[in-house]
Enzyme design. Structure first.
Site, PDB file in Angstrom:
ATOM      1  N   TYR A 106       0.839  -1.193   0.000  1.00  0.00           N
ATOM      2  CA  TYR A 106       0.000   0.000   0.000  1.00  0.00           C
ATOM      3  C   TYR A 106       0.875   1.245   0.000  1.00  0.00           C
ATOM      4  CZ  TYR A 106       0.835  -0.725   5.047  1.00  0.00           C
ATOM      5  OH  TYR A 106       1.412  -0.962   6.276  1.00  0.00           O
ATOM      6  N   ASP A 146      -3.872   1.064  10.122  1.00  0.00           N
ATOM      7  CA  ASP A 146      -2.720   0.355  10.702  1.00  0.00           C
ATOM      8  C   ASP A 146      -1.583   0.438   9.683  1.00  0.00           C
ATOM      9  OD1 ASP A 146      -0.938  -1.197  12.116  1.00  0.00           O
ATOM     10  OD2 ASP A 146      -1.875  -3.096  11.564  1.00  0.00           O
ATOM     11  N   ILE A 147      -1.026   1.625   9.574  1.00  0.00           N
ATOM     12  CA  ILE A 147      -0.033   1.903   8.533  1.00  0.00           C
ATOM     13  C   ILE A 147       1.372   1.688   9.086  1.00  0.00           C
ATOM     14  CG2 ILE A 147       0.781   3.615   6.870  1.00  0.00           C
ATOM     15  CD1 ILE A 147      -2.197   2.590   6.534  1.00  0.00           C
ATOM     16  N   GLU A 148       2.027   0.669   8.560  1.00  0.00           N
ATOM     17  CA  GLU A 148       3.348   0.291   9.064  1.00  0.00           C
ATOM     18  C   GLU A 148       4.389   0.220   7.953  1.00  0.00           C
ATOM     19  OE1 GLU A 148       3.266  -3.018  11.824  1.00  0.00           O
ATOM     20  OE2 GLU A 148       1.121  -2.785  12.150  1.00  0.00           O
ATOM     21  N   GLY A 149       4.085   0.860   6.825  1.00  0.00           N
ATOM     22  CA  GLY A 149       5.030   0.835   5.710  1.00  0.00           C
ATOM     23  C   GLY A 149       4.552   1.749   4.603  1.00  0.00           C
TER      24      GLY A 149
END
Length: 293
Positions: A106, A146-149
């Protein structure tokens, strides 16, 4: 007279504690062995269920939901979840779609890209219309970040575009799961918009701010999050069992005797978030802590 004063003070204490009673948010969707969504909501343990994940979107990609072993989105197999979603909502449980995750594809390239994603989410999961709704006709309560990248940019644009759809009728809740080091590397700017209702901070896999036998680091980070993020409620995000994360698990006794008493005094305290339903089934964590949250 002394007795009446004592009774009054105990009643006031009950009222004070009662107004700050929290709820439990759970992530569901990443393990086919965690039971159905309907069963998850029927347990009576959760106030929020986050469907994890819409793991592919943005940057002109065809958005794709990934619910592991629960259903096959490629054959429209996840539309059968409509009945489960509606049964959860009928119990007063808010059901969110979680964007991102630790292993997704994403990326937002621009504000225009963010607007395109917001339009897709509205038409396919919220109050809009589309012939390709992955979860069928059910209208979810909101979107969880839940943005981790990917990128650190344009998540604030996405939040703004999504929040504008609330003007069309039903409120769209915005929630997020940032890491506990402050500010969050990916969505720190988005969280400053004041558009997020519930923020479940991940106090795990982050040794500098998680519990490790003492609560000083966690408590300091909690104060920073509650004082500097304009969200309605902040939740303590935890692994539901030692196996659910690399580090940060808090034994039930430590949570109920040390950690919760230290943070529940905050007006922004909302409760506890757990990763995830599968591990909670294994440990019984939510059932053990529910009356203390």
């Amino acid at each position: 007279m002394v007795y009446r004063l004592a009774l009054l003070s105990s009643m006031l204490l009950l009222i004070a504690v009662g107004t700050n009673a929290g709820g439990i948010a759970i992530y569901w969707g990443q393990n086919g062995g965690e039971g159905t969504l309907a069963d998850t909501c029927s347990s009576g343990n959760y106030k929020f269920v986050n469907l994890a994940f819409l793991a592919t979107f943005g940057n002109s990609q065809t958005p794709m939901i990934n619910l592991a072993g629960h259903c096959d989105p490629y054959s429209n197999g996840c539309t059968s979840l409509t009945a489960d979603i509606k049964s959860c909502q009928a119990k007063g449980i808010k059901v969110m779609l979680t964007l991102g995750g630790a292993a997704g594809s994403y990326y937002l390239t621009s504000a225009a890209d963010a607007k395109q994603v917001a339009t897709y989410l509205w038409n396919n999961f919220l109050g809009g219309k589309s012939s390709t709704r992955p979860l069928g006709k059910a209208v979810l309560d909101g979107i969880d970040f839940d943005i981790e990248g990917g990128t650190t940019q344009h998540w604030d644009d996405l939040a703004r575009y999504l929040s504008e759809y609330s003007n069309l009728g039903k409120k769209i809740y915005l929630t997020a799961a940032p890491q506990c080091p402050f500010p969050d590397a990916y969505i720190g700017t988005a969280l400053k918009t004041g558009l997020f209702d519930y923020v479940w901070v991940q106090f795990y896999n982050n040794p500098p701010c998680q519990y490790s036998g003492g609560i000083t680091n966690l408590e300091d980070a909690w104060k920073q999050w509650t004082s500097q993020i304009p969200a309605t409620k902040i939740f303590l995000g935890l692994p539901a069992s030692p196996a659910a994360a690399g580090s940060g698990y808090i034994p039930v006794g430590d949570l109920t005797s040390q950690v919760l008493p230290a943070i529940k005094g905050s007006a922004k305290y909302g409760g506890v978030m757990l990763w995830d339903k599968y591990y909670d089934d294994q440990s019984g964590y939510s059932s053990s802590i529910k009356s203390h949250v």
